[in-house]
Design an enzyme around this catalytic site. Structure first.
Site, PDB file in Angstrom:
ATOM      1  N   ASN A  23       4.824  -7.011  -8.556  1.00  0.00           N
ATOM      2  CA  ASN A  23       5.497  -6.199  -7.065  1.00  0.00           C
ATOM      3  C   ASN A  23       6.919  -5.901  -7.645  1.00  0.00           C
ATOM      4  OD1 ASN A  23       3.642  -6.189  -5.035  1.00  0.00           O
ATOM      5  ND2 ASN A  23       5.222  -7.559  -3.878  1.00  0.00           N
ATOM      6  N   ARG A 122       3.590   0.745   7.738  1.00  0.00           N
ATOM      7  CA  ARG A 122       4.658   0.913   6.578  1.00  0.00           C
ATOM      8  C   ARG A 122       4.623   2.802   6.783  1.00  0.00           C
ATOM      9  NH1 ARG A 122       1.580  -2.365   2.134  1.00  0.00           N
ATOM     10  NH2 ARG A 122       3.776  -2.475   1.518  1.00  0.00           N
ATOM     11  N   ASP A 306       3.925 -12.398   1.842  1.00  0.00           N
ATOM     12  CA  ASP A 306       2.719 -12.325   0.994  1.00  0.00           C
ATOM     13  C   ASP A 306       2.069 -13.846   0.646  1.00  0.00           C
ATOM     14  OD1 ASP A 306       2.883  -9.908   0.173  1.00  0.00           O
ATOM     15  OD2 ASP A 306       3.807  -9.723  -1.333  1.00  0.00           O
ATOM     16  N   ARG A 398      -6.464  -6.313  -7.801  1.00  0.00           N
ATOM     17  CA  ARG A 398      -5.006  -5.262  -7.471  1.00  0.00           C
ATOM     18  C   ARG A 398      -3.803  -6.160  -7.713  1.00  0.00           C
ATOM     19  NH1 ARG A 398      -3.724  -3.637  -2.137  1.00  0.00           N
ATOM     20  NH2 ARG A 398      -1.485  -4.041  -3.415  1.00  0.00           N
TER      21      ARG A 398
HETATM   22  C1  UD1 Z   1       7.153  -4.453  -0.666  1.00  0.00           C
HETATM   23  C2  UD1 Z   1       5.772  -5.541  -1.807  1.00  0.00           C
HETATM   24  C3  UD1 Z   1       4.372  -6.552  -0.229  1.00  0.00           C
HETATM   25  C4  UD1 Z   1       5.087  -7.011   0.676  1.00  0.00           C
HETATM   26  C5  UD1 Z   1       6.175  -6.656   1.400  1.00  0.00           C
HETATM   27  C6  UD1 Z   1       7.336  -7.385   2.287  1.00  0.00           C
HETATM   28  C7  UD1 Z   1       5.737  -4.025  -3.401  1.00  0.00           C
HETATM   29  C8  UD1 Z   1       5.100  -3.551  -4.296  1.00  0.00           C
HETATM   30  N1  UD1 Z   1       5.630  -4.803  -2.431  1.00  0.00           N
HETATM   31  O1  UD1 Z   1       6.448  -4.225   0.073  1.00  0.00           O
HETATM   32  O2  UD1 Z   1       4.173  -7.213  -1.290  1.00  0.00           O
HETATM   33  O3  UD1 Z   1       4.407  -7.838   1.382  1.00  0.00           O
HETATM   34  O4  UD1 Z   1       7.308  -5.597   0.439  1.00  0.00           O
HETATM   35  O5  UD1 Z   1       7.978  -8.394   1.828  1.00  0.00           O
HETATM   36  O6  UD1 Z   1       7.074  -4.401  -3.865  1.00  0.00           O
HETATM   37  N2  UD1 Z   1       9.538  -0.417   7.013  1.00  0.00           N
HETATM   38  C9  UD1 Z   1      10.059   1.147   7.612  1.00  0.00           C
HETATM   39  N3  UD1 Z   1      10.545   1.997   7.541  1.00  0.00           N
HETATM   40  C10 UD1 Z   1      10.653   2.220   5.916  1.00  0.00           C
HETATM   41  C11 UD1 Z   1      10.366   1.622   5.451  1.00  0.00           C
HETATM   42  C12 UD1 Z   1       9.657  -0.345   5.867  1.00  0.00           C
HETATM   43  O7  UD1 Z   1       9.653   0.858   8.803  1.00  0.00           O
HETATM   44  O8  UD1 Z   1      10.538   3.661   5.780  1.00  0.00           O
HETATM   45  C13 UD1 Z   1       8.644  -1.626   7.574  1.00  0.00           C
HETATM   46  C14 UD1 Z   1       7.689  -1.670   7.297  1.00  0.00           C
HETATM   47  O9  UD1 Z   1       6.667  -1.435   8.573  1.00  0.00           O
HETATM   48  C15 UD1 Z   1       7.277  -3.036   7.484  1.00  0.00           C
HETATM   49  C16 UD1 Z   1       8.814  -3.840   7.120  1.00  0.00           C
HETATM   50  O10 UD1 Z   1       9.612  -2.171   7.202  1.00  0.00           O
HETATM   51  O11 UD1 Z   1       7.281  -3.678   8.546  1.00  0.00           O
HETATM   52  C17 UD1 Z   1       9.463  -4.569   5.678  1.00  0.00           C
HETATM   53  O12 UD1 Z   1       8.632  -3.255   4.858  1.00  0.00           O
HETATM   54  P1  UD1 Z   1       9.287  -2.906   2.756  1.00  0.00           P
HETATM   55  O13 UD1 Z   1       9.770  -4.469   2.675  1.00  0.00           O
HETATM   56  O14 UD1 Z   1       9.487  -1.546   2.834  1.00  0.00           O
HETATM   57  O15 UD1 Z   1       7.254  -3.882   2.359  1.00  0.00           O
HETATM   58  P2  UD1 Z   1       7.325  -2.631   0.609  1.00  0.00           P
HETATM   59  O16 UD1 Z   1       8.360  -2.518  -0.294  1.00  0.00           O
HETATM   60  O17 UD1 Z   1       6.033  -2.099   1.510  1.00  0.00           O
END
Ligand code: UD1
Length: 421
Positions: A23, A122, A306, A398
């Site tokens: 990540n 997501r 995670d 992955r």
């Molecule tokens: C990253 C990690 C993933 C980890 C997650 C949470 C990477 C490549 N992946 O994923 O392994 O599980 O952080 O620690 O770094 N959300 C919204 N709107 C947005 C963005 C997010 O509602 O625009 C929500 C998501 O649906 C989720 C929460 O916020 O419920 C956290 O997501 P986010 O921290 O953005 O996860 P990722 O960056 O996708």
């Protein structure tokens, strides 16, 4: 398709070396788009997600070359294309991390809108809202997010939810935007800090990384740099959980114990002895069975989502009852049903799993549904009586480099084999 065949019951013993963080490396590779030039990134794990990001950089016009087993040279000197196609983004959601760097570097980004995935919807609404606030024009057309940035300017962005990818995208977009950008309710994950440190090495002006408020003062230009990726904290936690469930005694090298304090604290509560010495952790499970602990996943520095699946495997043979609550993703309990097939005594109510420690697990044929679920089934298989077959292990490739070789190095009986049919 490959599967893992595991003969359970071996206590893990020996030394394992942790690789670079998945990540962390994905946003770092995306950041090479911000400024044309040559970058050498070290401690890059050989993972399928990294290969996908490399493929994307190549499609955009960059060149990449492995100069050592774990050192990648990226040349973005000729990178001119701003379209991240559906075929790549559907393979890996983290492809969306090129949004911020394409905007920063080319002032234009057309990125396939990522769909939902196994663990939740997501959305990327917060990424897009942040970009709009920075003065970008954001449109959704034919399944793509199309962003142009003719007149970018710094802005104060308050995230509704803590988002790792959202914070990273806004960081990358803002470093070359005129004026000051303030990100409030920013993600504090070590991977976000790593990105900020690489951007600073490139000449970006950033303060507050690792806190809830990150401030960025836009600069006119950056300089390419060389950089070393931080160790993977989730890989580290996964080996610790595997050690706990097998009553093992292992040494974990090249990790960063300060990044996994929440995990170490929980594992100590289960009865594990964990000694931190610089970049090394020594772990020993002294108890016959782990003591049941409750877990609630939270953004960093809380307990990471995670690691939730791997802890559920460990709790499935605990002494007592454990409540595991998932607060980050809405559908991240799919491993529960597979663990049940191995004899785990658990119930899922809403976003909480109630896990009653079973006397033992027994080997079964199970199916991996996502990356960390695969890890949890392997962990369960290591402790189960008899043979466990984990299918659909393409998920594990992955995010874990040669997990079966590393586990075999610790004495586990695990083989990769071809699935029939
Ligand atoms: C990253 C990690 C993933 C980890 C997650 C949470 C990477 C490549 N992946 O994923 O392994 O599980 O952080 O620690 O770094 N959300 C919204 N709107 C947005 C963005 C997010 O509602 O625009 C929500 C998501 O649906 C989720 C929460 O916020 O419920 C956290 O997501 P986010 O921290 O953005 O996860 P990722 O960056 O996708």
């Amino acid at each position: 398709m490959d599967k893992f065949v595991i003969e359970g019951g071996e206590r893990l013993k020996g030394t394992v070396r942790i690789g670079g963080s998945k990540n962390a490396v994905l946003p770092l590779l995306a950041a090479t788009i911000l400024q044309k030039g040559i970058y050498r990134i070290g401690n890059v794990p050989r993972l399928r997600d990294v290969e996908t990001m490399i493929k994307l950089i190549n499609i955009l016009g960059g060149k990449t070359k492995w100069i050592e087993e774990h050192r990648l040279e990226v040349d973005t000197g000729q990178l001119e294309n701003h379209v991240a196609p559906y075929e790549i983004v559907k393979e890996m959601r983290a492809s969306v991390l090129v949004l911020g760097s394409l905007i920063g570097g080319l002032r234009r980004a057309t990125v396939s809108y990522p769909g939902g995935c196994a663990i939740g919807e997501r959305p990327i609404d917060l990424h897009l809202k942040g970009l709009s606030m920075l003065g970008c024009d954001v449109h959704i057309r034919e399944g793509y997010v199309d962003v142009t940035a003719k007149h970018m300017k710094g802005a104060r962005i308050i995230f509704d939810t803590v988002t790792v990818g959202g914070t990273e995208n806004i960081l990358m977009a803002a470093v070359l935007a005129p004026g000051e950008t303030i990100i409030e309710n920013a993600a504090r994950e070590p991977e976000v800090i790593d990105l900020a440190l690489m951007l600073k090495k490139m000449g970006a002006r950033i303060t507050g990384e690792g806190t809830e408020v990150i401030k960025i003062k836009g600069v006119d230009q950056l300089t390419p740099c060389d950089y070393e990726v931080i160790p993977d904290r989730i890989e580290t936690g996964t080996f610790l959980a595997a050690c706990g469930i097998t009553r093992g005694s292992i040494t974990i090298e090249k990790c960063n114990p300060s990044h996994i304090k929440a995990i170490i604290d929980k594992l100590r509560e289960t009865g594990m002895e964990i000694i931190e010495e610089g970049e090394t952790i020594k772990a020993l499970m002294t108890k016959k069975k782990p003591t049941a602990v409750d877990i609630t996943t939270m953004p960093y520095p809380g307990f990471p989502t995670d690691m939730q699946a791997q802890m559920m495997a460990l709790m499935s043979i605990s002494r007592g009852v454990s409540a595991i609550r998932e607060t980050i993703f809405e559908n991240r309990m799919m491993h529960a049903a597979e663990l049940r097939r191995m004899g785990a005594d658990l119930r899922v109510i809403g976003n909480t799993a109630i896990v009653k420690g079973a006397k033992m697990l027994s080997g079964a044929k199970v199916m991996a549904t996502d990356l960390r679920a695969s890890a949890s089934l392997i962990i369960a298989g290591l402790a189960a009586y008899g043979t466990t077959e984990v299918s659909r292990i393409y998920h594990i490739d992955r995010g874990y480099e040669s997990i079966e070789e590393k586990l075999r190095g610790l004495g586990a009986k695990i083989e990769r084999s071809k699935e029939q049919g």
